[in-house]
Every structure is written in structure tokens, then in C-alpha cells.
Design a protein around this motif. Structure first.
Motif, PDB file in Angstrom:
ATOM      1  N   TYR A 264       0.898  -1.284  -0.164  1.00 36.86           N
ATOM      2  CA  TYR A 264      -0.050   0.039   0.008  1.00 36.86           C
ATOM      3  C   TYR A 264       0.870   1.267  -0.054  1.00 36.86           C
ATOM      4  N   PHE A 265       0.740   2.359  -0.906  1.00 36.22           N
ATOM      5  CA  PHE A 265       1.251   3.375  -1.134  1.00 36.22           C
ATOM      6  C   PHE A 265       0.426   4.542  -1.185  1.00 36.22           C
ATOM      7  N   SER A 266       0.909   5.675  -0.672  1.00 32.24           N
ATOM      8  CA  SER A 266       0.200   7.009  -1.234  1.00 32.24           C
ATOM      9  C   SER A 266       0.789   7.741  -2.120  1.00 32.24           C
ATOM     10  N   VAL A 267       0.095   8.534  -3.106  1.00 36.23           N
ATOM     11  CA  VAL A 267       0.771   9.441  -4.072  1.00 36.23           C
ATOM     12  C   VAL A 267       0.014  10.672  -3.699  1.00 36.23           C
ATOM     13  N   VAL A 268       0.862  11.607  -3.882  1.00 36.80           N
ATOM     14  CA  VAL A 268       0.244  13.225  -3.533  1.00 36.80           C
ATOM     15  C   VAL A 268       0.910  13.955  -4.549  1.00 36.80           C
ATOM     16  N   ALA A 269       0.423  14.499  -5.549  1.00 30.50           N
ATOM     17  CA  ALA A 269       0.899  15.533  -6.393  1.00 30.50           C
ATOM     18  C   ALA A 269       0.342  16.770  -6.190  1.00 30.50           C
ATOM     19  N   LEU A 270       0.979  17.715  -6.605  1.00 32.37           N
ATOM     20  CA  LEU A 270       0.735  19.448  -6.637  1.00 32.37           C
ATOM     21  C   LEU A 270       0.849  20.049  -7.706  1.00 32.37           C
ATOM     22  N   ILE A 271      -0.455  20.378  -8.264  1.00 36.21           N
ATOM     23  CA  ILE A 271      -0.424  20.799  -9.734  1.00 36.21           C
ATOM     24  C   ILE A 271      -0.815  22.619  -9.779  1.00 36.21           C
ATOM     25  N   ARG A 272       0.054  23.137 -10.324  1.00 37.37           N
ATOM     26  CA  ARG A 272      -0.223  24.717 -10.283  1.00 37.37           C
ATOM     27  C   ARG A 272      -0.301  25.178 -11.607  1.00 37.37           C
ATOM     28  N   PHE A 273      -1.322  25.948 -11.840  1.00 35.46           N
ATOM     29  CA  PHE A 273      -1.408  26.744 -13.087  1.00 35.46           C
ATOM     30  C   PHE A 273      -1.749  28.307 -12.711  1.00 35.46           C
ATOM     31  N   GLU A 274      -1.858  29.366 -13.660  1.00 40.17           N
ATOM     32  CA  GLU A 274      -2.036  30.524 -13.181  1.00 40.17           C
ATOM     33  C   GLU A 274      -3.217  31.082 -12.221  1.00 40.17           C
ATOM     34  N   ARG A 275      -4.271  30.291 -12.707  1.00 38.59           N
ATOM     35  CA  ARG A 275      -5.591  30.378 -12.052  1.00 38.59           C
ATOM     36  C   ARG A 275      -6.281  29.310 -11.094  1.00 38.59           C
ATOM     37  N   VAL A 276      -5.599  28.124 -11.049  1.00 35.51           N
ATOM     38  CA  VAL A 276      -5.989  27.169 -10.292  1.00 35.51           C
ATOM     39  C   VAL A 276      -4.606  26.140  -9.684  1.00 35.51           C
ATOM     40  N   ALA A 277      -5.055  25.512  -8.420  1.00 36.78           N
ATOM     41  CA  ALA A 277      -3.876  24.691  -8.067  1.00 36.78           C
ATOM     42  C   ALA A 277      -4.629  23.628  -7.369  1.00 36.78           C
ATOM     43  N   HIS A 278      -4.255  22.508  -7.686  1.00 32.02           N
ATOM     44  CA  HIS A 278      -5.059  21.186  -7.171  1.00 32.02           C
ATOM     45  C   HIS A 278      -3.915  20.329  -6.473  1.00 32.02           C
ATOM     46  N   ARG A 279      -4.614  19.756  -5.355  1.00 34.98           N
ATOM     47  CA  ARG A 279      -3.768  18.735  -4.799  1.00 34.98           C
ATOM     48  C   ARG A 279      -4.384  17.172  -5.049  1.00 34.98           C
ATOM     49  N   VAL A 280      -3.534  16.449  -5.562  1.00 34.76           N
ATOM     50  CA  VAL A 280      -4.130  14.836  -5.855  1.00 34.76           C
ATOM     51  C   VAL A 280      -3.497  14.119  -5.093  1.00 34.76           C
TER      52      VAL A 280
END
Length: 302
Positions: A264-280
């Protein structure tokens, strides 16, 4: 008189022209403002769509890395490629960064009763963790009775007699299920969430990735220098089995508590654009001799 009439007509034309100009400006303003809002919505929608596309790419990246790692052998440790963080990487209009972590570096609360059967070694370990966290270790009994398959407590009573109600007698599905365990509350849940985890099934602790505190809790009678030497050896040469850590520390093997691999693993990604930022956030299950699979996925604003 004709001249005066012409003057009045000329003046009227000028007024009308000025009125039309004013109306034109007003109409233009009314058109520009919605257009500006429309463009902003379009740009945000574009960035959001790109972010979700990158979320899929992050999942594919993690699956590829974990599948490749499995082909290299059964032992998992921090010297492997999966443990290397993906640095902030430029993409068109934004960046993406990510990390894979070992969920079995933590104590899984469902370990107190694997497949519904009580595990004395894991129960002893969680009692130590409770004491170290300032939680009454007597509450471990209620936790075990909640997870194990039988309806009888250690003192021979039925669970209904002891607790005044029937218990779930099944593994926890999430940390919030602790609120259904007799004697537990939100403060206890938050304290345990910082040091333990809940996975879909009982899982041994990976001795190669577990923190010193957890290994020490599994061997409470071991001298500090023995634990330090074992961890120093681990840094140079990862353990090849769960029993090896006990051998190096010089303590009896805690049956079923440790292993040298992870599913079992966890994956965390941080995605940033000019108008939005998401954590996956992904939870990945990698069974032996099979491809990894995403078992949970959460996308939130970062």
C-alpha cells in the motif's frame, strides 16, 4: 428664419450624434465587462481541465514507477526509485510535483486482529503506542473487540454485556470509524491519525521504512544502542525480511509485525497553473505479482 431653422436642425443633429455616441459607449462597456468575465471563466476552465489531465498523468507516473520497482525484487526501501520525489516540473502554463510514500511505514490499526483473529504481538505494540501518545492503553481492549470476529471479551463477557451494545466485529474502513469504538472520541482519533493509519486489511509494518519510534515500540525492552545499530545497518543494507530487524536488535521476533516489502502506497501530487492549484491524493494497492491499482482518489484545491 431659414438660417435659424438650419441652426436648430444642425444643433439637433449634433445632440443626436452625441446621444448616439454616448449610447454606443454605454453599449460597448456593457459588452466589454461580460466579455472580460467570459474570458476569465474560459481561462479558468482551461487551467482546470489541464490540471485534471495532469492528475491522470500523475497517476500513470506512479503506476509506472511502482510496477517497475516490483520487477526489481520484493524488498522495498528508501533507496529505491519510488522514494525519490518528483521535483516541481514545468509544464505548459504551470508546474507539477509529486511524491510516493510507503503507507506500511505506519502501524495499521487493523493489525490488532488480522482476518478477525487477535494478534498478541500487535496488541502489545499498540498498547505501547497508546501509552506513548497519552491515551489510556485500556482502550486497546475496546479497539480489539471492535475489530476481531468474535463477540466475547477477554473476561468472558459478551461484547453487548460489557459495552451495552453490539460492536462491528470487522476491520475499520477509515479513521473516523474510531468514533464508533467505545471510549474513543475526536481528540483520540486526531492523536492516533498522526501516528497510525487504517488500511483495508491488516498489513505488516515495513521494517525498512518504519521510523525509529515505531521500531522501538515493537521492542520496548531493547537497549537504545541496539536499535541505533540496527537502523545504521539498515541505512547501509536494507533488511531482507521482517525477522531480520529482531535478530539485529537481539530481541524475540514479533511474529507477523514486520515485513520487508509494501503493498500500500500513497501518491500526492501538487499541480499549479495561473488560475488554479490542485492537490491530488491517491491510495495505491500493489498486490504481489500483479499491476498496481488506484483504490482511492481525492482532488482538492491546494
Amino acid at each position: 428664419m431659414i438660417a435659424a431653422l438650419r441652426t436648430r436642425q444642425s444643433g439637433a443633429a449634433l445632440v443626436i450624434a452625441m446621444l448616439l455616441t454616448a449610447l454606443g459607449a454605454a453599449v460597448a462597456v456593457q459588452m466589454i465587462v461580460p466579455l472580460s468575465g467570459w474570458l476569465e471563466r474560459e481561462y479558468r476552465a482551461r487551467d482546470t481541465q489541464a490540471s485534471y489531465t495532469l492528475a491522470d498523468a500523475a497517476a500513470s507516473w506512479a503506476m509506472t514507477v511502482l510496477a517497475a520497482d516490483a520487477r526489481l525484487g520484493p524488498t522495498d526501501h528508501y533507496g529505491e526509485l519510488w522514494a525519490t520525489a518528483l521535483p516541481a516540473t514545468p509544464v505548459e502554463g504551470g508546474t507539477i510535483e509529486g511524491r510516493i510514500t510507503d503507507l506500511q511505514a505506519n502501524f495499521n490499526l487493523n493489525n490488532v486482529a488480522p482476518r478477525g483473529m487477535k494478534s498478541a504481538a500487535n496488541i502489545a505494540l499498540v498498547r505501547t503506542l497508546f501509552s506513548q501518545s497519552g491515551i489510556d492503553p485500556k482502550l486497546v481492549d475496546a479497539l480489539v473487540d471492535t475489530i476481531d470476529r468474535d463477540e466475547i471479551t477477554d473476561d468472558g463477557q459478551s461484547e453487548r454485556q460489557r459495552y451495552g451494545r453490539a460492536l462491528r466485529n470487522a476491520p475499520l474502513l477509515s479513521m473516523s470509524d474510531l468514533l464508533d469504538v467505545p471510549g474513543f472520541n475526536e481528540n483520540i482519533m486526531r492523536t492516533l491519525a498522526a501516528k497510525t493509519i487504517v488500511l483495508p486489511e491488516a498489513t505488516p509494518i515495513n521494517a525498512n521504512t518504519a521510523p525509529r519510534e515505531l521500531i522501538a515500540a515493537a521492542f520496548p525492552g531493547a537497549p537504545n544502542d541496539a536499535i541505533d545499530k540496527a537502523l545504521a545497518r539498515r541505512a547501509q543494507q536494507p533488511f531482507s525480511s521482517g525477522s531480520e530487524v529482531a535478530t539485529l536488535i537481539g530481541q524475540p521476533n514479533a511474529d507477523g509485525v514486520f515485513s520487508a516489502n509494501t503493498q500500500y502506497f500513497s501518491v500526492v501530487a501538487l499541480i499549479r497553473f495561473e488560475r488554479v492549484a490542485h492537490r491530488v491524493q491517491l491510495q495505491v494497492f500493489r498486490p504481489l505479482n500483479a499491476r498496481p491499482a488506484v483504490i482511492s482518489r481525492i482532488i482538492s484545491n491546494a
